[in-house]
Scaffold this active site. Sequence first.
Site, mmCIF file in Angstrom:
data_model
loop_
_atom_site.group_PDB
_atom_site.id
_atom_site.type_symbol
_atom_site.label_atom_id
_atom_site.label_comp_id
_atom_site.label_asym_id
_atom_site.label_seq_id
_atom_site.Cartn_x
_atom_site.Cartn_y
_atom_site.Cartn_z
ATOM 1 C CE LYS A 120 -4.056 -2.068 0.341
ATOM 2 N NZ LYS A 120 -5.208 -1.864 -0.570
ATOM 3 C CG ASP A 154 -4.348 -0.465 -3.733
ATOM 4 O OD1 ASP A 154 -4.779 0.573 -4.261
ATOM 5 O OD2 ASP A 154 -5.086 -1.325 -3.217
ATOM 6 C CD GLU A 211 -5.290 -2.372 -6.536
ATOM 7 O OE1 GLU A 211 -6.332 -2.577 -5.882
ATOM 8 O OE2 GLU A 211 -4.315 -3.155 -6.524
ATOM 9 C CG ASP A 215 -15.367 -6.767 -5.946
ATOM 10 O OD1 ASP A 215 -16.323 -7.543 -5.874
ATOM 11 O OD2 ASP A 215 -14.708 -6.408 -4.938
ATOM 12 C CG HIS A 236 -11.024 -5.342 -4.845
ATOM 13 N ND1 HIS A 236 -12.277 -5.272 -4.256
ATOM 14 C CD2 HIS A 236 -10.146 -4.868 -3.932
ATOM 15 C CE1 HIS A 236 -12.156 -4.754 -3.051
ATOM 16 N NE2 HIS A 236 -10.885 -4.512 -2.820
#
Length: 362
Positions: free
Chosen positions: A168, A197, A223, A272, A299
Amino acid sequence: MSIITTATALLAGIAVETDRTDAVQAFVKQETILVELATTDGLRGTGYAYTIGTGGTSVLSLLQDHLLPLLVGEDARNIEALWQRLFATTRATTTGAITSLALAAVDTALWDLRCKRAGEPLWRLAGGHRREVPVYDTEGGWLHLGTDELVKSALVAKEAGWAGVKIKVGKPHLNEDAERLRAVREAVGPSLHIMTDANQSQTISSALQLAAALEPYDPYWLEEPMPADDLSGHARLARATNIPVAVGESMYSITQFRNYLEAGAASIVQVDAARVGGITPWLKVAHLAEAHNVMVCPHFLMELHVSLVAAVPNGKFVEHIPQLRAVTRSEMTVRDGMAVAPDEPGIGIDWDMDAIDDRRVS
């Protein structure tokens, strides 16, 4: 005939298995909406959707007050017709998360019935490309974790033969993100993929700076750098950086994906199944991405997505974030760095209904 005789829904609260933080929020809990359908041929299908802390009761109300009554008496084999009918009924609230999540809970239940009726697993009935797919880890990359913890988790994933790890990004200072990525890259070497991300935390100017700072450490993708509705910003960033741009977890319709792909704003599609409205639209997005020569790396929802990634030729990776172990009797199998799609008839999730009842939200 396979006529739906009952259609019910419930909401269960599932605690997160570990602290999960990113640049904009913490994953407080998983509100899990389950739909169960029974049919005249003696089958029962269970589908689900989720939120990460808010909105679950709204999804449940939409199902109970408007959608589920429309299913009773209908033929469960007509999945496309039922999806379109329910979508048309909710025109005033589309396109958006609440409606898509409600549709997904119904649609996955219908696919569960379809697979059980055919005696086939989801990965085969949805396409049957192959049964095993590469997996990457997200659990060891949350934003609150220190650099030493990131390195340790990445080395464990590499030793296990996993394809990659996700880190992250979105720290207060850009150099913090770069330093964390540098430490992991130096520890694991060039062979392990490192996904990054930003969780929609950036502006176009800061995203351009972030991409430039991360590029030397060869991230596999960047991302959701900006808010998902910033199509032009993502297109501009994709043109300016060598890092592939990954988007899709916060998109709720096929058209949104089409627009991104046509604009060259998505190098990886992360559709997703819960947020796009179920398996039926998920497969359409996957095939749309295939037509644009773009891979699909969905995801979350690894327990469902492992079968969908295995079904399509452009399915690339499954994201490892275990979240259903408290309410299922089994979990996704990972063998030699590969996630293995369940081979039993149905969508492949063995729900523990007693455990779900213990977590039911009234």
